[in-house]
Design a protein around this motif. Structure first.
Motif, short mmCIF file in Angstrom:
data_model
loop_
_atom_site.label_atom_id
_atom_site.label_comp_id
_atom_site.label_asym_id
_atom_site.label_seq_id
_atom_site.Cartn_x
_atom_site.Cartn_y
_atom_site.Cartn_z
N ALA A 1 0.83 -1.35 0.00
CA ALA A 1 0.00 0.05 0.25
C ALA A 1 0.86 1.32 0.08
O ALA A 1 1.84 1.20 0.52
N SER A 2 0.44 2.07 -0.66
CA SER A 2 1.28 3.44 -0.79
C SER A 2 1.29 4.17 0.38
O SER A 2 2.38 4.87 0.68
N LEU A 3 0.50 4.13 1.38
CA LEU A 3 0.51 4.82 2.86
C LEU A 3 0.35 3.55 3.77
O LEU A 3 -0.73 2.91 3.93
N GLN A 4 1.51 3.01 4.46
CA GLN A 4 1.55 2.07 5.28
C GLN A 4 1.73 2.54 6.62
O GLN A 4 2.45 3.12 7.21
N PRO A 5 0.35 2.06 7.60
CA PRO A 5 0.41 2.49 8.83
C PRO A 5 1.31 1.57 9.75
O PRO A 5 1.64 0.41 9.07
N LEU A 6 2.03 2.35 10.47
CA LEU A 6 3.08 1.55 11.47
C LEU A 6 2.46 0.67 12.31
O LEU A 6 1.85 1.08 13.31
N THR A 7 2.53 -0.70 12.21
CA THR A 7 1.93 -1.54 13.17
C THR A 7 3.22 -2.57 13.51
O THR A 7 4.11 -2.49 12.94
N PRO A 8 2.84 -3.32 14.52
CA PRO A 8 3.95 -4.37 15.03
C PRO A 8 4.44 -5.70 13.77
O PRO A 8 5.48 -6.18 13.94
N PHE A 9 3.44 -5.36 12.81
CA PHE A 9 3.71 -6.47 11.73
C PHE A 9 4.01 -5.81 10.63
O PHE A 9 3.93 -6.49 9.51
N LEU B 1 10.29 -4.85 11.88
CA LEU B 1 10.85 -6.19 11.87
C LEU B 1 12.08 -6.25 12.35
O LEU B 1 12.29 -7.14 13.49
N LEU B 2 12.93 -5.28 12.28
CA LEU B 2 14.17 -5.10 12.99
C LEU B 2 14.07 -4.95 14.30
O LEU B 2 14.51 -5.88 15.19
N PRO B 3 13.38 -3.88 14.97
CA PRO B 3 13.24 -3.84 16.40
C PRO B 3 12.76 -5.03 17.29
O PRO B 3 12.99 -5.28 18.44
N PHE B 4 11.93 -5.82 16.59
CA PHE B 4 11.11 -6.59 17.16
C PHE B 4 12.19 -8.39 17.11
O PHE B 4 12.23 -8.91 18.17
N THR C 1 6.53 -17.27 17.25
CA THR C 1 5.15 -16.27 17.54
C THR C 1 5.13 -15.00 16.74
O THR C 1 4.20 -14.98 15.84
N TYR C 2 6.26 -14.26 16.86
CA TYR C 2 6.18 -13.17 15.95
C TYR C 2 6.50 -13.36 14.25
O TYR C 2 5.86 -12.61 13.62
N SER C 3 7.36 -14.49 13.93
CA SER C 3 7.40 -14.70 12.83
C SER C 3 6.28 -15.38 12.08
O SER C 3 5.98 -15.02 10.95
N THR C 4 5.40 -16.07 12.85
CA THR C 4 4.20 -16.57 12.45
C THR C 4 3.33 -15.35 11.81
O THR C 4 2.47 -15.38 10.96
N ALA C 5 3.11 -14.42 13.00
CA ALA C 5 2.14 -13.49 12.75
C ALA C 5 2.62 -12.53 11.67
O ALA C 5 1.65 -12.36 11.00
N PHE C 6 3.86 -12.21 11.57
CA PHE C 6 4.14 -11.35 10.32
C PHE C 6 3.97 -12.08 9.00
O PHE C 6 3.51 -11.42 8.16
N ASN C 7 4.45 -13.61 8.91
CA ASN C 7 4.10 -14.19 7.78
C ASN C 7 2.65 -14.28 7.20
O ASN C 7 2.41 -14.13 6.23
N VAL C 8 1.85 -14.72 8.24
CA VAL C 8 0.25 -14.66 7.94
C VAL C 8 -0.13 -13.17 7.36
O VAL C 8 -1.00 -13.12 6.59
N VAL C 9 0.17 -12.29 8.24
CA VAL C 9 -0.26 -11.00 8.21
C VAL C 9 0.07 -10.45 6.52
O VAL C 9 -0.63 -9.90 5.77
N ASN C 10 1.29 -10.53 6.44
CA ASN C 10 1.85 -9.98 5.17
C ASN C 10 2.13 -11.31 3.76
O ASN C 10 2.79 -10.66 2.85
N GLY C 11 1.17 -12.30 3.96
CA GLY C 11 1.36 -13.31 3.20
C GLY C 11 0.39 -12.75 1.92
O GLY C 11 -0.14 -11.62 2.15
#
Length: 276
Positions: free
Chosen positions: A39-47, A52-55, A82-92
């Motif tokens: 998306a052109s405007l990306q909201p800053l979320t944990p995923f 990705l880097l700070p988490f 847990t974080y990797s799974t959530a990141f992959n599911v959200v951004n798949g």
């Protein structure tokens, strides 16, 4: 956004070389709907990608700390999975049909299985008599790399099974391809191997040689500070490198897809969203 720059370059080239097929703005929009990071405007979320880097950097560092008891690495390993799974599911690629409970059940299973796999290998490493010091220090990095690749493949396992949207250059959906889904997951898993493999291996190599210096003998506690700094630095460099290895909007020859998709279009080249 590197994908936007990429498409703009293709458009400029198409004016000079008319034979180049150009993804339309409708295709960009369509792919952006399938993956939040496009998306052109990306909201800053944990995923989101900036998070990705700070988490994950502290999780990678804690997962590789030498321990004498398995209990000490259960929390870092579980947190990383847990974080990797959530990141992959959200951004798949979310173009296939799925119900909310399916994602929850899949995520829970992936977290449990990948965490157990990583802990089991670490337990075997602790019980085994590996005499080579360098090998004993770098094997945890190899285990973490394997876990990250497995996590991508498992958390996005619906894509090769149900197929993802493939589109023509105008953004019209031609069909759902399992082969495109398999390639999308495979490319993403490869990028994770490069990201976490490099980020975990280089600090371990650095620490191995740092222990032989007089500075370590004088200030042994400085090892953890330098190792954490090295992990953050390497990972900060590898995040843009690994995520730019494969284009976000992937091209694929129609002849490599399923027969029903080949018969549904006259295009020789189709496009799909790889996900992140």
């Amino acid at each position: 956004m590197h994908i936007v720059v990429f498409i703009k370059k293709i458009r400029r080239m198409s004016k000079k070389y008319p034979l180049i097929s150009v993804p339309s703005r409708r295709l960009e929009k369509r792919c952006g709907e399938g993956c939040p990071l496009l998306a052109s405007l990306q909201p800053l979320t944990p995923f989101s990608l900036p998070a990705l880097l700070p988490f994950t950097a502290p999780m990678v560092f804690l997962s590789l700390v030498p321990v004498k008891s398995l209990k000490s690495i259960v929390l870092p390993q579980l947190s990383f999975c847990t974080y990797s799974t959530a990141f992959n599911v959200v951004n798949g690629n979310a173009s296939y049909n799925r119900r909310p409970y399916e994602s929850i059940l899949l995520g829970t299973g992936v977290i449990a299985s990948t965490a157990f796999f990583g802990l089991f290998l670490r337990l075997l490493l602790m019980k085994s008599a590996v005499k080579n010091v360098f090998l004993r220090e770098t094997l945890p990095a190899a285990i973490l790399t394997q876990v990250s690749a497995m996590n991508v493949a498992a958390s996005r396992s619906f894509e090769p099974i149900r197929g993802i949207e493939v589109m023509d250059k105008e953004g019209n959906v031609v069909g759902y391809s399992r082969k495109a889904g398999t390639k999308a997951v495979s490319d993403t898993a490869t990028s994770r191997v490069v990201l976490f493999g490099t980020s975990a291996f280089i600090p371990e190599v650095f620490s191995h040689f740092f222990k032989k210096t007089p500075l370590f003998v004088r200030y042994p506690q400085s090892l953890w500070t330098l190792k954490l700094s090295c992990t953050i630095l390497v990972m900060g460099l590898m995040v843009p490198v690994s995520f730019s290895m494969f284009p976000q909007i992937q091209r694929i020859q129609c002849s490599k897809l399923e027969q029903e998709i080949q018969s549904a279009t006259e295009e020789t080249e189709l496009f799909y969203n790889r996900g992140v």
